[in-house]
Design an enzyme around this catalytic site. Structure first.
Site, mmCIF file in Angstrom:
data_model
loop_
_atom_site.group_PDB
_atom_site.id
_atom_site.type_symbol
_atom_site.label_atom_id
_atom_site.label_comp_id
_atom_site.label_asym_id
_atom_site.label_seq_id
_atom_site.Cartn_x
_atom_site.Cartn_y
_atom_site.Cartn_z
ATOM 1 N N VAL A 11 0.823 -1.211 0.000
ATOM 2 C CA VAL A 11 0.000 0.000 0.000
ATOM 3 C C VAL A 11 0.860 1.265 0.000
ATOM 4 O O VAL A 11 0.618 2.184 -0.780
ATOM 5 C CB VAL A 11 -0.955 -0.020 1.216
ATOM 6 C CG1 VAL A 11 -1.553 1.346 1.467
ATOM 7 C CG2 VAL A 11 -2.055 -1.041 0.970
ATOM 8 N N PHE A 152 -8.509 1.108 -0.660
ATOM 9 C CA PHE A 152 -9.325 0.027 -1.225
ATOM 10 C C PHE A 152 -8.649 -0.647 -2.417
ATOM 11 O O PHE A 152 -9.284 -1.436 -3.101
ATOM 12 C CB PHE A 152 -10.700 0.574 -1.643
ATOM 13 C CG PHE A 152 -11.478 1.164 -0.496
ATOM 14 C CD1 PHE A 152 -12.197 0.341 0.355
ATOM 15 C CD2 PHE A 152 -11.464 2.525 -0.251
ATOM 16 C CE1 PHE A 152 -12.894 0.878 1.439
ATOM 17 C CE2 PHE A 152 -12.169 3.075 0.821
ATOM 18 C CZ PHE A 152 -12.888 2.244 1.667
ATOM 19 N N LYS A 207 -14.041 0.663 5.887
ATOM 20 C CA LYS A 207 -13.063 -0.249 5.290
ATOM 21 C C LYS A 207 -13.348 -1.703 5.687
ATOM 22 O O LYS A 207 -13.370 -2.604 4.848
ATOM 23 C CB LYS A 207 -11.651 0.165 5.726
ATOM 24 C CG LYS A 207 -10.560 -0.787 5.313
ATOM 25 C CD LYS A 207 -10.385 -0.893 3.810
ATOM 26 C CE LYS A 207 -9.491 -2.063 3.464
ATOM 27 N NZ LYS A 207 -9.320 -2.264 2.029
ATOM 28 N N HIS A 254 -17.259 -15.492 -8.101
ATOM 29 C CA HIS A 254 -16.575 -16.614 -8.747
ATOM 30 C C HIS A 254 -16.250 -17.669 -7.691
ATOM 31 O O HIS A 254 -15.514 -17.396 -6.749
ATOM 32 C CB HIS A 254 -15.291 -16.139 -9.432
ATOM 33 C CG HIS A 254 -15.564 -15.109 -10.488
ATOM 34 N ND1 HIS A 254 -16.190 -15.426 -11.667
ATOM 35 C CD2 HIS A 254 -15.351 -13.779 -10.509
ATOM 36 C CE1 HIS A 254 -16.331 -14.318 -12.385
ATOM 37 N NE2 HIS A 254 -15.838 -13.309 -11.706
ATOM 38 N N CYS A 263 -5.643 -9.300 3.226
ATOM 39 C CA CYS A 263 -6.690 -8.433 3.784
ATOM 40 C C CYS A 263 -7.919 -9.176 4.292
ATOM 41 O O CYS A 263 -8.244 -9.082 5.473
ATOM 42 C CB CYS A 263 -7.100 -7.391 2.744
ATOM 43 S SG CYS A 263 -5.780 -6.202 2.440
HETATM 44 N N1 LIG Z 1 -2.067 -5.195 0.600
HETATM 45 C C1 LIG Z 1 -3.254 -4.734 0.204
HETATM 46 O O1 LIG Z 1 -3.785 -5.104 -0.842
HETATM 47 C C2 LIG Z 1 -4.001 -3.734 1.062
HETATM 48 C C3 LIG Z 1 -5.117 -3.078 0.524
HETATM 49 C C4 LIG Z 1 -5.778 -2.143 1.295
HETATM 50 C C5 LIG Z 1 -5.364 -1.898 2.599
HETATM 51 N N2 LIG Z 1 -4.294 -2.568 3.113
HETATM 52 C C6 LIG Z 1 -3.853 -2.249 4.476
HETATM 53 O O2 LIG Z 1 -2.693 -1.429 4.402
HETATM 54 C C7 LIG Z 1 -1.801 -1.720 5.473
HETATM 55 C C8 LIG Z 1 -0.436 -2.080 4.933
HETATM 56 O O3 LIG Z 1 -0.556 -3.279 4.175
HETATM 57 P P1 LIG Z 1 0.598 -3.798 3.215
HETATM 58 O O4 LIG Z 1 0.070 -4.991 2.515
HETATM 59 O O5 LIG Z 1 1.120 -2.650 2.426
HETATM 60 O O6 LIG Z 1 1.702 -4.234 4.304
HETATM 61 P P2 LIG Z 1 3.227 -4.642 4.057
HETATM 62 O O7 LIG Z 1 3.531 -5.644 5.117
HETATM 63 O O8 LIG Z 1 3.444 -4.987 2.626
HETATM 64 O O9 LIG Z 1 4.025 -3.299 4.328
HETATM 65 C C9 LIG Z 1 4.146 -2.688 5.568
HETATM 66 C C10 LIG Z 1 5.530 -2.035 5.632
HETATM 67 O O10 LIG Z 1 5.594 -1.188 6.777
HETATM 68 C C11 LIG Z 1 6.929 -1.213 7.256
HETATM 69 N N3 LIG Z 1 6.941 -0.664 8.616
HETATM 70 C C12 LIG Z 1 6.364 -1.148 9.734
HETATM 71 N N4 LIG Z 1 6.555 -0.309 10.758
HETATM 72 C C13 LIG Z 1 7.274 0.729 10.290
HETATM 73 C C14 LIG Z 1 7.776 1.942 10.874
HETATM 74 N N5 LIG Z 1 7.582 2.254 12.157
HETATM 75 N N6 LIG Z 1 8.477 2.772 10.075
HETATM 76 C C15 LIG Z 1 8.682 2.485 8.783
HETATM 77 N N7 LIG Z 1 8.224 1.383 8.184
HETATM 78 C C16 LIG Z 1 7.521 0.515 8.929
HETATM 79 C C17 LIG Z 1 7.319 -2.654 7.131
HETATM 80 O O11 LIG Z 1 8.714 -2.844 7.140
HETATM 81 C C18 LIG Z 1 6.684 -3.017 5.772
HETATM 82 O O12 LIG Z 1 7.589 -2.813 4.704
HETATM 83 C C19 LIG Z 1 -2.476 -2.825 6.281
HETATM 84 O O13 LIG Z 1 -3.203 -2.256 7.332
HETATM 85 C C20 LIG Z 1 -3.416 -3.451 5.283
HETATM 86 O O14 LIG Z 1 -4.532 -4.057 5.894
HETATM 87 C C21 LIG Z 1 -3.588 -3.467 2.361
#
Ligand SMILES: NC(=O)c1ccc[n+]([C@@H]2O[C@H](COP(=O)([O-])OP(=O)(O)OC[C@H]3O[C@@H](n4cnc5c(N)ncnc54)[C@H](O)[C@@H]3O)[C@@H](O)[C@H]2O)c1
Length: 435
Positions: A11, A152, A207, A254, A263
């Site tokens: 994200v 989203f 969300k 599907h 998620c």
């Molecule tokens: N992946 C998706 O498709 C998606 C879609 C919508 C919402 N979200 C939400 O977004 C959020 C992030 O998801 P993601 O999939 O990107 O996670 P991710 O695990 O891919 O990335 C999170 C990153 O944050 C870094 N991090 C953690 N603490 C930190 C800090 N204090 N300082 C700097 N970096 C730090 C980690 O090293 C990691 O690289 C979650 O809450 C998730 O539910 C994800």
């Protein structure tokens, strides 16, 4: 606008690159030095179509940079986004907010001037209140507003989803913060993307409600698929028959091996916990969690049944491991359950996925990873399609037949037509299609 993005994962990286492409000055921060080093060296730590080019373009035009050191970027920022992970907390199923709160503390010590602190991570209702309290406690002089701005986007289509969203949700009652958010999303605003401004708690709940609703839809059609198999019906035709009704809609209907990913599993669980804690039990969501977990396990039984009740000593080719196509994300992927159970039942597994094998090898180091789909199916007693990557939709079936030991295909994504496969001499099993 100057933006600091804390967390450069799926994200954070996509949002950062897209905000830069909107014309803002973005610094993406991550504490994982290997990720930042890779990005600074021009490589992208995740698989996401189009992201490499978007990042390269905005780095070259000097609007996007990467660092492990949050200091300068946060000091100068108009908006600091929190885009860190909120995984399921071990033991109790609640969202683990330790990364969010750690980020809030870090931000508190660094902000200068009025700063909007935006929670993009998916967080339980009330988390914004706690983030606000942490910042106020850590730095009583800080001038800031905490906004909820849930994301989203879907992995695999993330850039398009970010740039052309159905809506943007902004949760705050602070007018200055609303202005900053409108400015950040201005290109979308000009495109007439609806920007929904609500109270922060409502935004946080939107969300979870959205993800839970989609998980309900998937789980519903999966149960209907089971019924179709019993009563001689075809779930794809049922999906089309109900999906053309505008009140229902055709998306997320599907049938397949159950939802996975980073998620839906954790967000349905967290919403259930929020409901229980608030004294408003969400029985539908609770059932969905249970049914989906069972379903992922039952998929291996389906394979075993299709192979006559035993896979001991049999060679099975697995096509696709990621929880969906166009991503390398293996979090909670149905393949993990399928692999575990087939291995336990004594099968020899050969797997191929176009993008996720590196991630999969961290979770399943003993799995045999192959060089391509045709390598995976060599001498297989059965081919199991787990993820519907496009390249698996267009396999050269004559070649498949010449390479396998037995022409048996178990298609957990319904990407082939039963008639077509049997005409070509395959023993073909799919999901929810009695014909
Ligand atoms: N992946 C998706 O498709 C998606 C879609 C919508 C919402 N979200 C939400 O977004 C959020 C992030 O998801 P993601 O999939 O990107 O996670 P991710 O695990 O891919 O990335 C999170 C990153 O944050 C870094 N991090 C953690 N603490 C930190 C800090 N204090 N300082 C700097 N970096 C730090 C980690 O090293 C990691 O690289 C979650 O809450 C998730 O539910 C994800």
């Amino acid at each position: 606008m100057r933006v600091a993005m804390i967390g450069t994962g799926y994200v954070g990286l996509v949002s950062g690159a897209c905000f830069a492409d909107f014309g803002h000055q973005v610094t993406c921060i991550d504490k994982d030095a290997s990720k930042i080093d890779a990005l600074n060296a021009g490589s992208i730590p995740i698989y996401e179509p189009g992201l490499q080019e978007l990042v390269a373009k905005n780095v070259a035009e000097q609007r996007l940079s990467f660092t492990t050191d949050p200091q300068d970027a946060i000091r100068q920022a108009d908006a600091v986004f929190i885009a860190v992970g909120t995984p399921t907390r071990r033991g109790d199923g609640h969202a683990d907010l330790s990364y969010v709160y750690a980020a809030a503390e870090e931000i508190a010590g660094l902000i200068e001037g009025f700063t909007v602190v935006v929670t993009k991570s998916t967080v339980p209702v009330g988390t914004g209140d706690e983030v606000e309290a942490i910042i106020a406690r850590t730095n009583p002089d800080a001038q800031f507003a905490v906004v909820s701005n849930p994301e989203f986007l879907r992995e695999g289509a993330a850039i398009n989803d970010f740039k052309r969203p159905d809506r943007v949700v902004v949760g705050t009652e602070d007018d200055r913060a609303v202005s900053v958010m409108r400015e950040l999303y201005r290109p979308l605003y000009l495109n007439e993307t609806p920007i929904i401004v609500t109270r922060r708690r409502t935004s946080e709940l939107i969300k979870y409600a959205a993800n839970a609703f989609l998980a309900v839809k998937i789980t519903f059609i999966n149960e209907i698929a089971d019924l179709c198999e019993k009563v001689g019906a075809n779930v794809q035709e049922v999906s089309r028959g109900i999906g053309l009704d505008n009140r229902i809609g055709s998306k997320f209907l599907h049938a397949g091996p159950g939802y996975g990913g980073s998620c839906f599993p954790k967000d349905t669980l967290a919403l259930s916990k929020i409901g229980h804690d608030a004294g408003a039990t969400l029985k539908i969501v609770d059932s969905v969690i249970e049914v989906n977990a069972e379903r992922k396990k039952k998929m291996a039984d389906k394979v075993i049944a299709a192979m006559g009740g035993s896979v001991k000593g049999k060679t099975i080719a697995l096509l696709g491991l990621a929880f969906k196509p166009n991503t390398d994300d293996m979090r909670e992927a149905p393949a993990i359950d399928i692999v575990a159970k087939l291995k336990e039942a004594g099968a020899n597994l050969r797997a191929y996925d176009p993008a996720s094998m590196h991630e999969a090898s961290k979770i399943m180091p003993d799995l045999m990873f192959c060089d391509g789909p045709y390598h995976a199916i060599e001498n297989a007693d059965a081919v199991v399609i787990i993820t519907e990557w496009d390249q698996f939709r267009a396999l050269d079936l004559d070649r498949v037949k010449s390479l396998v030991k037995a022409p048996k295909v178990i298609d957990l994504r319904n990407i082939y037509k039963p008639d077509y496969m049997s005409e070509r001499g395959f023993d073909y099993v799919s999901v929810g299609r009695a014909y």
